[in-house]
Design a protein around this motif. Structure first.
Motif, PDB file in Angstrom:
ATOM      1  N   VAL A  75       8.346   2.670   6.497  1.00 43.62           N
ATOM      2  CA  VAL A  75       7.210   3.065   7.318  1.00 43.62           C
ATOM      3  C   VAL A  75       5.931   3.096   6.482  1.00 43.62           C
ATOM      4  O   VAL A  75       4.875   2.633   6.927  1.00 43.62           O
ATOM      5  CB  VAL A  75       7.469   4.430   8.001  1.00 43.62           C
ATOM      6  N   GLU A  76       6.007   3.627   5.269  1.00 43.86           N
ATOM      7  CA  GLU A  76       4.820   3.666   4.404  1.00 43.86           C
ATOM      8  C   GLU A  76       4.296   2.268   4.132  1.00 43.86           C
ATOM      9  O   GLU A  76       3.106   1.988   4.314  1.00 43.86           O
ATOM     10  CB  GLU A  76       5.154   4.337   3.067  1.00 43.86           C
ATOM     11  N   MET A  77       5.154   1.386   3.686  1.00 38.84           N
ATOM     12  CA  MET A  77       4.730   0.037   3.323  1.00 38.84           C
ATOM     13  C   MET A  77       4.300  -0.758   4.561  1.00 38.84           C
ATOM     14  O   MET A  77       3.269  -1.427   4.554  1.00 38.84           O
ATOM     15  CB  MET A  77       5.843  -0.697   2.586  1.00 38.84           C
ATOM     16  N   GLY A  78       5.071  -0.677   5.617  1.00 40.17           N
ATOM     17  CA  GLY A  78       4.764  -1.431   6.832  1.00 40.17           C
ATOM     18  C   GLY A  78       3.485  -0.990   7.509  1.00 40.17           C
ATOM     19  O   GLY A  78       2.716  -1.815   8.006  1.00 40.17           O
ATOM     20  N   THR A  79       3.237   0.323   7.528  1.00 38.57           N
ATOM     21  CA  THR A  79       2.002   0.821   8.146  1.00 38.57           C
ATOM     22  C   THR A  79       0.782   0.365   7.359  1.00 38.57           C
ATOM     23  O   THR A  79      -0.227  -0.044   7.944  1.00 38.57           O
ATOM     24  CB  THR A  79       2.035   2.358   8.231  1.00 38.57           C
ATOM     25  N   ALA A  80       0.860   0.409   6.043  1.00 36.67           N
ATOM     26  CA  ALA A  80      -0.263  -0.052   5.223  1.00 36.67           C
ATOM     27  C   ALA A  80      -0.533  -1.533   5.475  1.00 36.67           C
ATOM     28  O   ALA A  80      -1.689  -1.946   5.662  1.00 36.67           O
ATOM     29  CB  ALA A  80       0.029   0.192   3.747  1.00 36.67           C
ATOM     30  N   ILE A  81       0.509  -2.338   5.514  1.00 34.87           N
ATOM     31  CA  ILE A  81       0.336  -3.774   5.773  1.00 34.87           C
ATOM     32  C   ILE A  81      -0.288  -3.992   7.145  1.00 34.87           C
ATOM     33  O   ILE A  81      -1.216  -4.802   7.301  1.00 34.87           O
ATOM     34  CB  ILE A  81       1.690  -4.500   5.650  1.00 34.87           C
ATOM     35  N   ALA A  82       0.192  -3.277   8.161  1.00 34.88           N
ATOM     36  CA  ALA A  82      -0.336  -3.443   9.512  1.00 34.88           C
ATOM     37  C   ALA A  82      -1.821  -3.083   9.581  1.00 34.88           C
ATOM     38  O   ALA A  82      -2.612  -3.801  10.187  1.00 34.88           O
ATOM     39  CB  ALA A  82       0.465  -2.596  10.496  1.00 34.88           C
ATOM     40  N   PHE A  84      -4.034  -3.144   7.177  1.00 38.79           N
ATOM     41  CA  PHE A  84      -4.808  -4.184   6.490  1.00 38.79           C
ATOM     42  C   PHE A  84      -4.937  -5.433   7.353  1.00 38.79           C
ATOM     43  O   PHE A  84      -5.959  -6.118   7.303  1.00 38.79           O
ATOM     44  CB  PHE A  84      -4.163  -4.543   5.154  1.00 38.79           C
ATOM     45  N   LEU A  85      -3.916  -5.758   8.132  1.00 43.66           N
ATOM     46  CA  LEU A  85      -3.968  -6.943   8.978  1.00 43.66           C
ATOM     47  C   LEU A  85      -4.796  -6.719  10.248  1.00 43.66           C
ATOM     48  O   LEU A  85      -5.285  -7.683  10.836  1.00 43.66           O
ATOM     49  CB  LEU A  85      -2.550  -7.397   9.344  1.00 43.66           C
ATOM     50  N   PHE A  86      -4.964  -5.466  10.668  1.00 46.45           N
ATOM     51  CA  PHE A  86      -5.796  -5.170  11.844  1.00 46.45           C
ATOM     52  C   PHE A  86      -7.290  -5.205  11.533  1.00 46.45           C
ATOM     53  O   PHE A  86      -8.104  -5.509  12.403  1.00 46.45           O
ATOM     54  CB  PHE A  86      -5.465  -3.791  12.417  1.00 46.45           C
ATOM     55  N   MET A 129     -12.326  -4.441  -2.865  1.00 46.45           N
ATOM     56  CA  MET A 129     -10.971  -4.013  -2.494  1.00 46.45           C
ATOM     57  C   MET A 129      -9.962  -5.153  -2.658  1.00 46.45           C
ATOM     58  O   MET A 129      -8.842  -4.929  -3.132  1.00 46.45           O
ATOM     59  CB  MET A 129     -10.948  -3.493  -1.050  1.00 46.45           C
ATOM     60  N   THR A 130     -10.355  -6.367  -2.293  1.00 52.98           N
ATOM     61  CA  THR A 130      -9.474  -7.519  -2.475  1.00 52.98           C
ATOM     62  C   THR A 130      -9.161  -7.721  -3.953  1.00 52.98           C
ATOM     63  O   THR A 130      -8.004  -7.917  -4.347  1.00 52.98           O
ATOM     64  CB  THR A 130     -10.125  -8.794  -1.896  1.00 52.98           C
ATOM     65  N   TRP A 131     -10.193  -7.655  -4.767  1.00 57.88           N
ATOM     66  CA  TRP A 131     -10.053  -7.821  -6.217  1.00 57.88           C
ATOM     67  C   TRP A 131      -9.137  -6.745  -6.808  1.00 57.88           C
ATOM     68  O   TRP A 131      -8.229  -7.028  -7.578  1.00 57.88           O
ATOM     69  CB  TRP A 131     -11.447  -7.787  -6.836  1.00 57.88           C
ATOM     70  N   ARG A 132      -9.365  -5.484  -6.414  1.00 62.42           N
ATOM     71  CA  ARG A 132      -8.554  -4.389  -6.969  1.00 62.42           C
ATOM     72  C   ARG A 132      -7.111  -4.442  -6.461  1.00 62.42           C
ATOM     73  O   ARG A 132      -6.178  -4.110  -7.193  1.00 62.42           O
ATOM     74  CB  ARG A 132      -9.174  -3.027  -6.637  1.00 62.42           C
ATOM     75  N   LEU A 133      -6.913  -4.821  -5.213  1.00 59.54           N
ATOM     76  CA  LEU A 133      -5.547  -4.970  -4.711  1.00 59.54           C
ATOM     77  C   LEU A 133      -4.806  -6.070  -5.466  1.00 59.54           C
ATOM     78  O   LEU A 133      -3.609  -5.943  -5.754  1.00 59.54           O
ATOM     79  CB  LEU A 133      -5.551  -5.280  -3.207  1.00 59.54           C
ATOM     80  N   TYR A 134      -5.497  -7.130  -5.798  1.00 60.00           N
ATOM     81  CA  TYR A 134      -4.878  -8.207  -6.574  1.00 60.00           C
ATOM     82  C   TYR A 134      -4.433  -7.685  -7.950  1.00 60.00           C
ATOM     83  O   TYR A 134      -3.320  -7.961  -8.389  1.00 60.00           O
ATOM     84  CB  TYR A 134      -5.847  -9.381  -6.728  1.00 60.00           C
ATOM     85  N   HIS A 135      -5.289  -6.920  -8.601  1.00 58.01           N
ATOM     86  CA  HIS A 135      -4.908  -6.367  -9.905  1.00 58.01           C
ATOM     87  C   HIS A 135      -3.797  -5.316  -9.769  1.00 58.01           C
ATOM     88  O   HIS A 135      -2.947  -5.197 -10.660  1.00 58.01           O
ATOM     89  CB  HIS A 135      -6.130  -5.797 -10.631  1.00 58.01           C
ATOM     90  N   GLY A 161      -1.871  -6.456   1.953  1.00 58.70           N
ATOM     91  CA  GLY A 161      -3.205  -5.885   1.745  1.00 58.70           C
ATOM     92  C   GLY A 161      -4.202  -6.911   1.261  1.00 58.70           C
ATOM     93  O   GLY A 161      -5.349  -6.960   1.718  1.00 58.70           O
ATOM     94  N   ILE A 162      -3.770  -7.766   0.355  1.00 58.54           N
ATOM     95  CA  ILE A 162      -4.663  -8.808  -0.165  1.00 58.54           C
ATOM     96  C   ILE A 162      -5.016  -9.804   0.930  1.00 58.54           C
ATOM     97  O   ILE A 162      -6.185 -10.185   1.086  1.00 58.54           O
ATOM     98  CB  ILE A 162      -4.027  -9.518  -1.375  1.00 58.54           C
ATOM     99  N   LEU A 163      -4.024 -10.215   1.716  1.00 55.98           N
ATOM    100  CA  LEU A 163      -4.300 -11.152   2.808  1.00 55.98           C
ATOM    101  C   LEU A 163      -5.284 -10.548   3.808  1.00 55.98           C
ATOM    102  O   LEU A 163      -6.231 -11.208   4.243  1.00 55.98           O
ATOM    103  CB  LEU A 163      -3.004 -11.552   3.509  1.00 55.98           C
ATOM    104  N   GLY A 164      -5.046  -9.294   4.184  1.00 56.29           N
ATOM    105  CA  GLY A 164      -5.923  -8.629   5.143  1.00 56.29           C
ATOM    106  C   GLY A 164      -7.342  -8.469   4.614  1.00 56.29           C
ATOM    107  O   GLY A 164      -8.319  -8.755   5.314  1.00 56.29           O
ATOM    108  N   PHE A 165      -7.475  -8.023   3.367  1.00 55.29           N
ATOM    109  CA  PHE A 165      -8.811  -7.803   2.820  1.00 55.29           C
ATOM    110  C   PHE A 165      -9.515  -9.108   2.473  1.00 55.29           C
ATOM    111  O   PHE A 165     -10.745  -9.188   2.551  1.00 55.29           O
ATOM    112  CB  PHE A 165      -8.777  -6.858   1.621  1.00 55.29           C
ATOM    113  N   ALA A 166      -8.781 -10.150   2.084  1.00 50.46           N
ATOM    114  CA  ALA A 166      -9.421 -11.449   1.857  1.00 50.46           C
ATOM    115  C   ALA A 166      -9.987 -11.993   3.165  1.00 50.46           C
ATOM    116  O   ALA A 166     -11.120 -12.497   3.207  1.00 50.46           O
ATOM    117  CB  ALA A 166      -8.423 -12.426   1.251  1.00 50.46           C
TER     118      ALA A 166
END
Length: 194
Positions: A75-82, A84-86, A129-135, A161-166
């Motif tokens: 739930v933690e990982m999936g909610t964060a991904i969702a 970022f994609l929204f 945010m994209t840059w920091r998520l990549y690192h 997260g990277i896909l969503g923020f990019a």
């Protein structure tokens, strides 16, 4: 209308359509992730409840009945991904909350200037945010960090997260360019029916 203006208008329309399609697809994927997490949560709660019943808990053949292992991790990982994609779809459609109380009576030029400043600031934040998520992804890969129960590599969550923020960075760039342009025709579809 000049050939240059027609080419510019066509390229902006093509860019807007491709961004809308990509953002809509990302939001649909995020929605599917949330739907799967919801079903998994219901199954986990039902399993926890069923395993507490005296009849089921006493029988050895029902030892498999119980909560889903690692449900909190998923739930933690999936909610964060969702989330970022929204974000890109929400921003492309103008869905973020704004406070226009002081700006709505200002001259059109001031409104456009403030819209550009807001879009430029959001562009910078999304890019950082994209840059920091990549690192962060590189750090999680380097140290091979995994979740506690399921041993899921934590960097997998960073990919979403990277896909969503990019994508959000591209949307911010598009909207910043639109806020500078004198043609307000393109604002209507992006902020219209969501």
């Amino acid at each position: 209308m000049s050939s240059l203006a027609t080419t510019s208008h066509a390229s902006i329309t093509c860019l807007r359509r491709s961004l809308e399609t990509t953002c809509r697809l990302a939001a649909i994927v995020g929605g599917l992730v949330v739907a799967m997490l919801s079903l998994m949560t219901v199954a986990s709660i039902a399993g926890r409840w069923a395993s507490s019943l005296p009849l089921i808990s006493d029988m050895a053949m029902f030892d498999w009945v119980g909560p889903v292992t690692g449900d909190y991790e998923m739930v933690e990982m999936g909610t964060a991904i969702a989330v970022f994609l929204f974000l890109p779809y929400c921003h492309l459609r103008g869905g973020h909350v704004t406070v226009d109380l002081l700006v709505m009576r200002a001259p059109r030029s001031v409104q456009r200037l403030l819209a550009f400043v807001a879009e430029a600031l959001f562009l910078v934040v999304a890019g950082v945010m994209t840059w920091r998520l990549y690192h962060g992804l590189l750090d999680k890969q380097r140290y091979m960090e995994t979740s506690m129960l399921l041993d899921i590599p934590l960097w997998w969550g960073y990919v979403g997260g990277i896909l969503g923020f990019a994508l959000l960075t591209l949307v911010c760039f598009y909207r910043a360019c639109l806020s500078v342009s004198r043609d307000t025709q393109h604002h209507t579809p992006a902020q219209g029916d969501a």
